[in-house]
Design a protein around this motif. Structure first.
Motif, short mmCIF file in Angstrom:
data_model
loop_
_atom_site.label_atom_id
_atom_site.label_comp_id
_atom_site.label_asym_id
_atom_site.label_seq_id
_atom_site.Cartn_x
_atom_site.Cartn_y
_atom_site.Cartn_z
N PHE A 67 40.08 27.50 43.36
CA PHE A 67 40.44 26.87 42.09
C PHE A 67 39.97 27.68 40.88
CE2 PHE A 67 39.49 24.21 38.42
CZ PHE A 67 40.74 23.66 38.18
N LYS A 68 38.72 28.13 40.91
CA LYS A 68 38.19 28.90 39.78
C LYS A 68 39.01 30.17 39.57
CE LYS A 68 34.14 31.34 38.06
NZ LYS A 68 32.76 31.76 38.33
N THR A 69 39.30 30.87 40.65
CA THR A 69 40.10 32.10 40.55
C THR A 69 41.48 31.78 39.99
OG1 THR A 69 38.93 32.95 42.47
CG2 THR A 69 40.98 34.06 41.86
N TRP A 70 42.08 30.71 40.45
CA TRP A 70 43.40 30.27 39.97
C TRP A 70 43.34 29.98 38.48
CZ3 TRP A 70 44.85 25.18 38.37
CH2 TRP A 70 46.23 24.97 38.25
N LEU A 71 42.31 29.28 38.04
CA LEU A 71 42.15 28.93 36.64
C LEU A 71 41.94 30.17 35.77
CD1 LEU A 71 41.97 26.39 34.84
CD2 LEU A 71 39.50 26.41 35.22
N ILE A 72 41.11 31.09 36.23
CA ILE A 72 40.84 32.33 35.49
C ILE A 72 42.12 33.16 35.40
CG2 ILE A 72 39.55 34.51 35.51
CD1 ILE A 72 37.85 32.06 34.73
N ARG A 73 42.91 33.17 36.45
CA ARG A 73 44.18 33.91 36.42
C ARG A 73 45.14 33.35 35.38
NH1 ARG A 73 46.66 37.54 40.66
NH2 ARG A 73 48.50 37.27 39.41
N SER A 121 45.18 46.38 35.92
CA SER A 121 43.85 47.00 35.94
C SER A 121 42.85 46.14 35.18
CB SER A 121 43.91 48.39 35.31
OG SER A 121 44.71 49.24 36.08
N ARG A 122 43.25 45.66 34.03
CA ARG A 122 42.37 44.81 33.21
C ARG A 122 42.03 43.52 33.98
NH1 ARG A 122 44.99 45.34 28.43
NH2 ARG A 122 46.31 43.57 28.85
N GLU A 123 43.02 42.96 34.65
CA GLU A 123 42.80 41.73 35.41
C GLU A 123 41.82 41.96 36.55
OE1 GLU A 123 45.32 38.48 38.05
OE2 GLU A 123 46.40 40.00 36.92
N ILE A 124 42.01 43.02 37.33
CA ILE A 124 41.15 43.30 38.47
C ILE A 124 39.72 43.57 38.01
CG2 ILE A 124 40.66 44.99 40.29
CD1 ILE A 124 43.68 45.10 40.79
N LEU A 125 39.56 44.37 36.97
CA LEU A 125 38.22 44.67 36.46
C LEU A 125 37.54 43.41 35.94
CD1 LEU A 125 38.87 48.07 34.66
CD2 LEU A 125 37.58 47.71 36.77
N TYR A 129 34.17 42.39 37.79
CA TYR A 129 32.92 42.69 37.11
C TYR A 129 32.47 41.65 36.09
CZ TYR A 129 33.39 47.07 39.50
OH TYR A 129 33.51 48.00 40.49
N PHE A 130 33.38 40.83 35.59
CA PHE A 130 32.97 39.81 34.63
C PHE A 130 32.83 38.44 35.30
CE2 PHE A 130 34.93 43.06 31.95
CZ PHE A 130 33.88 43.29 31.07
N HIS A 131 33.48 38.28 36.47
CA HIS A 131 33.39 37.00 37.17
C HIS A 131 32.79 37.15 38.57
CE1 HIS A 131 35.32 34.68 34.10
NE2 HIS A 131 36.19 35.65 33.98
N ASP A 132 32.37 38.37 38.91
CA ASP A 132 31.69 38.65 40.18
C ASP A 132 32.45 38.15 41.40
OD1 ASP A 132 29.53 39.88 38.90
OD2 ASP A 132 28.58 37.94 38.53
N LEU A 133 33.78 38.24 41.37
CA LEU A 133 34.55 37.85 42.55
C LEU A 133 34.55 38.98 43.56
CD1 LEU A 133 37.67 36.05 41.06
CD2 LEU A 133 35.63 35.04 42.03
N LYS A 134 34.61 38.62 44.83
CA LYS A 134 34.65 39.61 45.89
C LYS A 134 36.08 40.13 46.01
CE LYS A 134 30.93 37.40 48.31
NZ LYS A 134 30.54 36.40 49.25
#
Length: 173
Positions: A67-73, A121-125, A129-134
């Motif tokens: 959910f968090k990843t979905w929301l951040i996306r 690239s901006r999304e992946i970084l 690095y800003f949300h510490d996702l694996k």
């Protein structure tokens, strides 16, 4: 109650659970929005829009743990759309109040360099690095193999490094 149970309740239509989730992740949304938009008013508007979009589409969440990843996306996509509309680089007021500190200068350089990268690239970084996702979580959220995401991440880091070196000197990114 753990986050996944709250997410599941929100998916099932519990408005209070949804509001609890937004409250839980509002700082992450703000940080993400600010890293792209650099303007507090724009970020607050983005949070409102992202909250609306998430509420409208909450039933599309397939896996409660993402959910968090979905929301951040949703936030990243909204910010990218806004930047495309403006078609310009926006620098926040902190640049105007710049005190000359080396740390502030380097952070500003990274922010400017990030804005010159392509959306992916901006999304992946940002996710890494800003949300510490694996890598696995990023790959799952983007519906791509982990190897592909690793390749994109390496290319994004190389691009970011090149942008920073263009501005002056060696960089350890």
């Amino acid at each position: 109650m753990n986050d996944e149970k709250i997410v599941q309740r929100a998916i099932e239509g519990d408005d209070t659970a949804f509001l609890n989730l937004i409250q839980l992740y509002k700082i992450d949304l703000y940080k993400t929005g600010y890293s792209f938009l650099k303007n507090e008013e724009d970020v607050l508007e983005a949070i409102q829009e992202v909250t609306y979009r998430a509420y409208k589409n909450i039933r599309n969440v397939r896996e409660a743990s993402y959910f968090k990843t979905w929301l951040i996306r949703i936030m990243i996509n909204y910010c990218n759309d806004q930047l495309k509309k403006k078609n310009r680089v926006v620098l926040g007021e902190e640049v105007l109040n710049f005190q000359g500190s080396a740390d502030n200068y380097f952070a500003m350089e990274i922010q400017e360099a990030m804005l010159t990268l392509d959306d992916r690239s901006r999304e992946i970084l940002t996710l890494k690095y800003f949300h510490d996702l694996k890598i696995k979580d990023i790959a799952d959220s983007m519906k791509r193999p982990e190897g592909t995401v690793k390749t994109w991440l390496n290319k994004a880091l190389k691009s970011l490094r090149e942008k920073l070196e263009e501005k002056g000197g060696k960089v350890n990114v």
